[in-house]
Design an enzyme around this catalytic site. Structure first.
Site, PDB file in Angstrom:
ATOM      1  N   LYS A1200      43.218  47.126  36.811  1.00  0.00           N
ATOM      2  CA  LYS A1200      44.482  46.604  37.472  1.00  0.00           C
ATOM      3  C   LYS A1200      45.508  47.325  36.614  1.00  0.00           C
ATOM      4  CE  LYS A1200      46.647  42.390  37.673  1.00  0.00           C
ATOM      5  NZ  LYS A1200      47.321  41.290  38.200  1.00  0.00           N
ATOM      6  N   ASP A1232      49.816  46.986  39.840  1.00  0.00           N
ATOM      7  CA  ASP A1232      50.832  45.676  40.245  1.00  0.00           C
ATOM      8  C   ASP A1232      52.135  46.107  39.875  1.00  0.00           C
ATOM      9  OD1 ASP A1232      51.578  43.286  40.239  1.00  0.00           O
ATOM     10  OD2 ASP A1232      50.454  42.336  38.634  1.00  0.00           O
ATOM     11  N   GLU A1258      49.683  45.508  44.346  1.00  0.00           N
ATOM     12  CA  GLU A1258      50.037  44.526  44.144  1.00  0.00           C
ATOM     13  C   GLU A1258      51.501  44.165  44.009  1.00  0.00           C
ATOM     14  OE1 GLU A1258      49.230  40.697  41.036  1.00  0.00           O
ATOM     15  OE2 GLU A1258      47.617  42.123  41.254  1.00  0.00           O
ATOM     16  N   ASP A1281      50.862  38.224  45.070  1.00  0.00           N
ATOM     17  CA  ASP A1281      50.909  37.552  43.708  1.00  0.00           C
ATOM     18  C   ASP A1281      51.957  36.567  43.619  1.00  0.00           C
ATOM     19  OD1 ASP A1281      50.540  36.565  41.364  1.00  0.00           O
ATOM     20  OD2 ASP A1281      50.295  38.324  40.379  1.00  0.00           O
ATOM     21  N   LYS A1309      47.006  32.635  40.528  1.00  0.00           N
ATOM     22  CA  LYS A1309      46.859  32.231  39.052  1.00  0.00           C
ATOM     23  C   LYS A1309      46.999  30.413  39.274  1.00  0.00           C
ATOM     24  CE  LYS A1309      50.688  34.465  38.221  1.00  0.00           C
ATOM     25  NZ  LYS A1309      50.531  35.636  39.318  1.00  0.00           N
TER      26      LYS A1309
END
Length: 1731
Positions: A1200, A1232, A1258, A1281, A1309
């Site tokens: 990532k 991301d 992301e 996210d 998360k």
């Protein structure tokens, strides 16, 4: 002295005799009665003699102006009694309570008002109850009804009898209502006074006359208040020595009143068919009319508003919509109620009938009316004309017609269901009668009464080929309870034979077993009004019948002493069986009345058994009126036993030893099959009828009784309340299954039939009930209906802090023969019979079967609006679940089973002019239901669906691993204490944990030992602040250059030194910082220590529930990272207890073997997860590419890359191209952007990387609104996210907006979304929608990483299960975002977490076994720990402070560094102690020296007199403030921040305004500056003096009950710590000192500080609870007062600096108890501003 007049004798009003009624038109020539409805002149008075009054009668105008008439009585309180099974039991309870007070009267109370209240069945209706006393000589008697503006759908109805006190005077005189307010206290908020305004009482010539400005009010002796959720029976004692009405007089009056009530009360009586008002009228009463207002009433709130007004208007009072008052046997005042007066006799009408057919028909109809059967269902026809003409001509009947006799019969069936009394069906001869058969069968099978009057041809026309002449004798066979073939009418037959025949039929219809009865009525012509001579001599013997209104033959039942009362041998046997039951199950089948539901609820609470409820029980769908759903532990509802039984292991384990079934019918086939195989030692079935309803042939004891009788017999016995582990596991398992079902239903984005069943209950507003069809809809509702629905409303929340906490929702259905015909017609009849708003839910085939019912729907009469929900899957969906669906061809299924169709339901509705809604989504369904409620019209809501989608969803639900849920539940409960069971473990030392569990669950000899095992408590909690070095700056934000990472390690410990670790490490992306976290952790340390570890299966919503119920903290108030760390510690603690991995705790274990054909979790603890590398894209493209190449060489296969940090997305795209150029396409790349790009920038980036085969981008865009647009335009895969992180509240419904297939992954998360439970919940949603679930870390140490590794493996296993359920190929496991381990140059532990390359070349992996080993052998590296703290030790000591008249020995508690110059003084409220502040003290200890004290009269503080004359010593707020000032000078030389709650807030505010030289700042929590005007202060002094007197007279326990019953504490009563708090309050020992403080420190005695606020010099923080409307308003006014008068004005810096106001969410008055964490944060930030 008060002026007292004799009891009033109400007037003989002048009247004008009414003229004779005009002749009735032909249609209304049935009876010579007249129906009068009041409209423009609503109030009517009937002339009468003077009546008898009771109680105190006060002429307010003649009172001496002694200045004290506005002061409250010495004692005023309400005592709430346990709920009663019946009204009779309620009356007995009130009398017992009065006798107890009589035996121990309030000491020293010269005046008082004592009210007793008891909950009685909600079926106890005010109008019916009032009618019981028409023969009583006790007056006044009244009834009123009123729609509440706060709850428009709710009708408040009240009735009462007798008068405890009455007042009359003039409301135009200033302060005229002061005396009324003397007896009506805000502490007893249900006490009301009823009466009239602009009505004058003239003592000299006793009468009541209209006079502007006058009033007449009384407080009833006995009162019944009918609310939506309950009925409350109450009685009131009033005495006042100042008017020579002593306590003994009040008791004597009370006893006399109850003697009359009990003598005249008849529980079997019903409202007269003539209506309430005329049932009281006797003789030749004359009428007079007045245009005066209706009956009005007032309570403490109304009186307070009147006091606040300069003048009083009639509009100030609460008026009734309908009312009735009876002051004597012949004096009536009534408004807007129907009045029926009999002027011409029945005898004259019958004798004047034009022919014998009409005479007999009129006798039949009149007798039906006298029996109370006034609803007639008439089918058009010629032969039935005499009956039809008589029924429609009667003034008291309600008639409806339908061209389809089949629909009409079902309509009558529905009416009988709703009213529990029969409708009368009139049909013509021939097949018109045959069409009634389906409804007759259903009525017979389900015990619904119907009276069938079928017209027939005379005998000479039978068997002669006459038209419409068929054999109607015994036409319905055994399906009717009674049949009689009436001969054709003739004057040779005594007419009384007709009456006795009808009376006999009515008896059989209403006698158990109830059912239909059939009277066949042959008629010769003429069939109309044609004159034909007949001899009236056939009416001989009816003289008495003509003169009264009773049926000719009254069937009476002798009241014998019940065997239940005497406890016969057979009943004793049943009682002994129930008492000895170890695993008793209460199974509730179909019950039909509110009384039965009430009785079952009381019985269930008494037994404490699990309760499995059928959908037709009325208790399956429950509306919560008090606390949070499911938190009431008094009744253990098992709503989802059907799904629990999907697991063979669960089915084998449940095995109740005693089953008590109430009500016969059980909908669930699976439950029926379970009953066949469970073989309990005793099976007891209770129902009203004697029929054998035992298809499984398992009943051992059959009791014929109504539910109330059976419940009464058991409730008289005292059973030991046993809560076995079996009960607990079953209850928790139900909760787990319920949450799983709820998740699956809501996670599905499309509108499914189970979703309709699940949410339909939420639309049942007000008095709405449900009628449910057969086939799939009733099964769906039974399986998926939401057991708990929020129904908390301001208007309903009356006395809701007492049982019951819920209202059952009546659900009716045609389950006698379970046909799908006639359902719409039945539902319409049910709506009329029940007088409720009916929601009808049927399938499309059922709807098409009865479209003629829409013709009945159009006749909108005598009922409320209906909502018909048609689940249209275009065929018979139930056949898709039968075995035939697996073997027959699709063509055969479609044509001969599914009966597929494309009929337009909307056009059918249009043809019948019925409103129609077509819904295809969840949102459309919600909108349609809201509109149907708002518009108050009949409507059809068509839910469009398909057979295939419905079948697929049901199959998916049935394949869910309920086996797994079962053992997760059992394992999670059992293993937290199994290790303590040393003797058992030694017996099985060579066996596995699963075998221990099998032994415990299956060995009968050890059940009692298992039940006795104590549940663990957390012994100690330790928190360690760590600081470690990182190898590079975090990619999440700015770094200080030292690459330092800080966080907290939590260490929980139970006995035997078993520990569990968790980690809390907030970073830039969290809303909380390290100081915020430390503050909450310190608070939680105190709450978590000693808390019971009764954690039910995690990941199923249980952790949040545990936080609320065990810690008393709203889960939403805990920071996500803190919640995650605490959950991590508990999970690891549970794993340590059983010496298993955290993964096994999440996935459960398999102790009893596996079920067949269920999808199971892999128990392989050696599994591993793949880890994604994290790369920061700083540097040139080549540098980034080389960094990726290096990581690839180490073994990483997924990367990532952080993008969006460069000036242009083109640069990021260039770097990616370079990576592909250097490394190639053998690696997976994610990028991301962290929402850094605009939509245009993201599109630019996407266009340049389309060929690079990215796994996903992301968060590519900054605006959530652009996400879907980006997916569609770029055709690139996207992951969420931050979007997930920003969702609050219930996340799952909000995720539905992201089901777009372009969104392929959710990055979760746990520390940001709030822990493992929430993370797993989100992951499951992702997997159900074919999206990847990626667990991601936020730079945690190896403690957090090791825990996340096991969570990630659990998520991967879950994904595999979903794929197998859907028969899909196993999806590729996600590479999880735990690559932050590379950043850890240092760690908190001495050992390393093993993460390494897989020998199979499938990337860098971390194994569950290594992660478990790391946590199991964890040793903290103390060199990395900055500081460690456990539970803060408080210092307790006492200091004596001297004043002029007294000495004050102060008990203090202290936390924090005693050398700290920041000193915070905490002041509790009335009844509190310094202990209230302990958690908050520990949280604030790092910031300040925190001191809490016991205020005078509370806790261990003492007030000691320094002079003998105690009368001169008054503990005022000012005195306490002065004492505290001396105390502060003794404690510190510096300034102090004072924080006060309620009474303590008043003291704190006084100190801030008057002792500012010593005060640095102040915080007031739910505080007030006092009362502005002298009159209010004077009255408040008297109120608090009265309360103090009550405290002294009745004791602390009774005082606490009354004190906390007030509206101010509504929110607190719902808090799980409420009972514990009350117990703490009851520990006060010096009641005298407490009462003195209450009186002396009254807000009335305190100087008003409103003016002083304008001169505030020290910062003030004002805090109020969101739910505390009163003090929230006061707080806002305080702030405005300060801001408007501060230097520089309201917008200037001075005002903002001086005063700040915070409203704490999810809390009421007791903010520091209800939601303490936001308060702690607010106080700490306030301290930061001050220092």
């Amino acid at each position: 002295m008060l002026a007292v007049s004799p009891p009033p004798r109400l007037p003989l009003l002048t009247f004008t005799p009414l003229r004779a009624f005009p002749p009735l038109p032909p249609r209304r020539r049935g009876l010579s009665r007249r129906c009068i409805r009041r409209s423009s002149t609503p109030l009517v008075l009937l002339r009468a003699r003077a009546g008898r009054h009771a109680g105190i009668v006060i002429d307010v105008d003649e009172m001496a102006e002694n200045g004290d008439r506005d002061l409250p009585v010495d004692v005023s309180f309400t005592r709430r009694l346990p709920p009663a099974l019946t009204v009779g039991d309620g009356l007995d309870a009130l009398l017992r309570a009065a006798n107890e007070v009589k035996a121990t009267p309030p000491a020293g109370a010269r005046s008082g008002v004592i009210r007793f209240e008891v909950l009685v069945p909600p079926s106890t209706k005010a109008l019916k109850w009032c009618s019981q006393f028409r023969g009583s000589s006790l007056f006044p008697q009244f009834y009123l009804s009123r729609k509440l503006t706060s709850v428009p759908s709710f009708q408040l109805e009240i009735c009462g009898i007798g008068s405890a006190i009455c007042f009359h005077g003039s409301y135009l005189v200033k302060n005229e209502f002061d005396l009324v307010s003397r007896y009506i206290s805000s502490d007893s908020h249900l006490i009301k006074a009823y009466g009239f305004v602009d009505m004058n009482y003239v003592k000299e010539s006793p009468l009541v006359e209209e006079k502007l400005g006058s009033y007449y009010f009384f407080i009833p002796q006995v009162e019944l208040s009918e609310f939506d959720s309950c009925s409350i029976l109450s009685s009131t004692l009033v005495w006042d020595d100042s008017i020579s009405h002593k306590f003994e007089d009040a008791v004597s009056l009370f006893e006399s009143c109850f003697d009359q009530i009990q003598n005249s009360y008849d529980s079997s009586a019903s409202i007269s068919h003539k209506g309430l008002v005329p049932s009281y009228i006797s003789g030749d009463a004359h009428l007079s009319e007045t245009g005066n207002a209706q009956l009005v009433y007032l309570d403490a709130e109304v009186l307070a508003s009147i006091d606040a007004k300069a003048s009083v208007e009639k509009e100030n009072f609460l008026t009734s919509d309908q009312s009735f008052v009876r002051f004597s046997p012949q004096l009536f005042l009534y408004s807007n109620m129907e009045l029926y007066l009999q002027r011409n006799t029945i005898e004259f009408f019958i004798k004047s009938c034009s022919n014998i057919n009409l005479a007999w028909a009129s006798l039949i109809v009149e007798e039906c009316v006298r029996l109370g059967f006034t609803y007639f269902c008439i089918a058009p026809g010629s032969r039935s004309s005499p009956l039809a003409l008589s029924a429609t001509g009667h003034p008291l009947t309600k008639c409806i017609s339908c061209y389809d006799e089949r629909s009409l019969g079902f309509h009558a069936l529905g009416y009988g269901r709703g009213s529990r009394k029969p409708a009368v069906v009139i049909t013509s001869s021939g097949t018109a009668v045959s069409n009634l058969l389906p409804s007759v069968v259903e009525a017979s099978q389900d015990f619904v009464p119907i009276i069938l009057l079928t017209a027939d041809r005379p005998p000479e026309l039978h068997d002669a080929g006459a038209n419409q002449a068929i054999n109607q004798v015994n036409h319905f066979g055994t399906f009717v309870r009674y049949f009689f073939n009436l001969p054709p009418p003739g004057d040779q037959i005594h007419a009384r034979m007709v009456l006795t025949t009808l009376d006999s039929a009515a008896y059989y219809a209403m006698q158990a077993p109830q059912g239909p009865v059939h009277i066949n009525c042959a008629f010769r012509e003429p069939l109309d009004y044609t004159n034909q001579h007949w001899n009236v001599d056939c009416l001989r013997g009816l003289d008495k019948w003509f003169k009264n209104s009773e049926p000719y033959t009254r069937y009476l039942r002798m009241k014998t002493v019940s065997a239940f009362g005497n406890y016969s041998c057979s009943v004793m046997e049943v009682l002994e069986i129930i008492e000895k039951a170890e695993q008793g199950l209460l199974l509730v089948g179909a019950i039909h009345t509110d009384e039965d539901m009430w009785a079952v609820a009381l019985l269930a609470r008494h037994l404490s058994w699990p309760v499995a409820t059928d959908i037709l029980s009325g208790l399956r769908l429950r509306k919560v009126v008090n606390s949070l759903p499911g938190l009431d532990k008094s009744i253990l509802f098992i709503d989802h036993i059907d799904q629990i039984l999907l697991s063979d292991s669960a089915k084998n384990w449940i095995s109740p030893d005693v089953i008590v079934q109430i009500g016969s019918r059980i909908t669930s086939k699976r439950v029926g099959m379970f009953l066949e195989t469970s073989f309990p030692s005793s099976y007891i079935l209770i129902d009203r009828h004697p029929c054998r309803h035992d298809p499984s042939h398992v009943v051992t004891h059959r009791i014929q009784a109504n539910v109330a009788e059976f419940a009464a017999s058991l409730c008289r016995c005292t059973f030991q309340r046993k809560r076995s582990r079996w009960t607990e596991i079953l209850t928790i398992l139900n909760s787990v299954v319920s949450q799983e079902i709820m998740f699956q239903i809501h996670a599905k984005c499309s509108l499914t039939e189970p979703y309709v069943a699940h949410i339909i209950g939420e639309s049942l507003y007000g008095d709405a009930v449900m009628f449910v069809g057969n086939s799939m809809v009733i099964r769906d509702l039974d399986m998926f209906g939401n057991g708990w629905m929020d129904y908390t409303t301001n208007g309903n929340n009356v006395m809701t802090h007492h049982f019951p906490d819920f209202v059952g929702t009546a659900v009716a259905g045609n389950r006698g023969a379970s046909g799908i015909d006639g359902l719409i017609s039945t539902a319409i009849g049910f709506a009329i019979g029940s007088n409720k708003h009916v929601f009808c839910v049927v399938g499309d085939i059922s709807f098409l079967h009865d479209t003629n019912g829409l013709a009945l729907l159009n006749q909108r009469a005598w009922r409320k609006p209906m909502t018909i929900i048609v689940v249209n899957n275009h065929g018979g969906a139930i056949f898709s679940f039968l075995p035939v669906a697996k073997t027959a061809s699709p063509q055969i299924l479609e044509k001969f089973f599914y009966a597929s169709h494309d009929i337009s339901i909307s056009k059918l509705c249009a043809a019948h002019r019925v409103k129609h809604f077509l819904v295809q989504t969840k949102a459309e369904l919600h909108d349609a239901l809201v509109k149907s409620n708002m518009e108050q019209v009949d409507c059809v809501v068509e839910v469009d669906n398909s057979i295939d989608s419905n079948a697929n969803f049901h199959r998916f639900i049935s394949k869910l691993n309920f086996f797994y849920l079962f053992f997760t539940t059992v394992f999670s409960i059992m293993f937290i204490y199994l290790y303590k069971f040393c003797r058992i473990m030694s017996m099985f030392s060579n066996y596995s944990t699963s075998q221990y569990l099998a032994y415990l669950l299956e060995a009968p000899c050890l059940k009692s030992e298992v039940d006795a095992i104590p549940v663990d408590r957390i012994d100690s909690v330790e928190c360690m602040l760590y600081r470690i070095q990182l190898s590079a700056p975090r990619t999440s934000g700015l770094s200080d250059g030292r690459f330092i990472h800080e966080g907290f390690v939590l260490k929980l410990r139970v006995v035997d030194n078993i520990v569990g670790f968790g980690e809390v490490a907030p970073i830039e992306i969290h809303e909380e910082d390290l100081l915020d976290v430390e503050e909450q952790l310190r608070f939680l340390l105190h709450r978590v220590k000693d808390s019971v570890l009764d954690v039910i299966p995690l990941l199923r919503g249980s952790f949040s529930n545990w936080i609320w119920t065990s810690l008393g903290i709203p889960p939403s108030s805990i920071f996500p990272s803190v919640k995650c760390g605490l959950e991590m510690a508990i999970l690891n603690l549970l794993a340590s207890q059983q010496k298993c991995s955290l993964f096994k705790v999440l996935a459960g274990c398999d102790p009893l073997g596996r079920d067949e054909n269920v999808i199971e979790y892999s128990q392989n603890s050696s599994g591993s997860i793949q880890i994604c590398a994290l790369v920061d894209c700083n540097g040139s493209p080549m540098e980034v590419a080389l960094a990726v190449a290096k990581l690839a060489a180490e073994g990483f296969t997924t990367f990532k890359l952080k993008v969006g940090r460069r000036e242009s997305p083109i640069e990021d795209a260039t770097a990616l191209h370079k990576i592909r150029e250097v490394v190639g396409y053998q690696i997976n790349i994610r990028v991301d952007a962290n929402q850094k790009w605009t939509y245009e920038q993201a599109v630019e980036f996407g266009s340049r990387v389309k060929s690079l085969r990215l796994e996903y981008i992301e968060e590519p865009v900054s605006s959530v609104n652009d996400l879907i647009k980006f997916c569609e335009n770029s055709v690139l895969p996207v992951a969420l996210d931050e979007t997930i992180d920003n969702l609050k509240g219930d996340i799952i419904p909000k995720l539905h907006q992201f089901v777009h297939p372009g969104i392929v992954a959710l990055v979760i998360k746990p520390s940001v979304v709030g822990g493992f439970e929430n993370a797993a919940h989100i992951a499951k949603w992702a997997q159900l929608h074919d999206k990847m679930a990626v667990i991601s870390s936020t730079y945690e140490s190896s403690i957090g990483l090791a825990s996340y590794i096991q969570l990630a493996h659990y998520v991967d296993q879950q994904s595999s299960i979903v794929s197998r359920i859907r028969n899909k190929d196993k999806c590729r496991a996600a590479a999880h975002g735990l690559g932050t381990y590379q950043w850890l140059r240092e760690d908190v532990s001495e050992q390393k977490l093993k993460i390494h390359a897989s020998p199979l070349g499938d990337g860098i992996r971390a194994s569950v076994e290594d992660a478990h080993g790391y946590l199991h052998h964890l040793n903290i590296n103390n060199d990395k720990i900055e500081r460690t703290y456990g539970e803060e030790k408080l210092r307790s000591y006492s200091i004596q402070v001297d004043a002029d008249d007294c000495s004050y020995l102060v008990k203090l508690r202290e936390a924090g560094d005693h050398t700290n110059e920041k000193v915070v003084l905490l002041l509790h409220g009335f009844l509190g102690t310094s202990e209230d502040w302990v958690p908050m003290m520990k949280a604030l200890a790092p910031s300040a020296r925190v001191i809490a004290i016991d205020l005078p009269g509370h806790g261990e503080s003492q007030i000691m007199q320094r002079h003998k004359n105690s009368e001169q010593f008054i503990v005022t707020v000012q005195l306490v403030a002065d004492l505290l000032l001396k105390l502060m000078c003794h404690i510190t030389d510096g300034e102090v921040v004072v924080v006060g709650y309620s009474m303590g807030a008043r003291i704190a505010l006084h100190m801030a305004l008057n002792q500012d030289h010593k005060i640095r700042g102040a915080v007031t929590i739910s505080g007030s500056p006092g009362l502005r005007d002298e009159a209010s202060r004077r009255r408040r002094i008297a109120i608090d003096k009265s309360r103090a007197q009550f405290l002294m007279s009745c004791g602390l326990e009774c005082f606490l009950q009354t004190w906390y019953s007030g509206k101010l504490w509504n929110s607190l009563r719902e808090h799980p710590e409420f009972n514990s708090l009350v117990r703490t309050r009851s520990k006060h020992k010096n009641i005298k000192a407490l009462a003195k403080v209450l009186a002396d420190s009254s807000v009335g005695r305190q100087k008003s500080l409103w003016e002083d606020l304008k001169h505030l010099k020290r910062p003030l923080l004002i805090v109020a609870g969101e739910k505390d409307a009163k003090f929230k308003d006061i707080s806002q006014k305080m702030r405005m007062e300060i801001m408007n008068h501060a230097e520089c004005g309201s917008d200037g810096p001075k005002g903002k600096e001086l005063c700040e106001m915070i409203i704490i969410p999810d809390s009421g008055h007791a903010v520091h108890v209800e939601n303490p964490l936001p308060l702690v944060r607010a106080v700490r930030k306030f301290l930061l501003k001050l220092y």
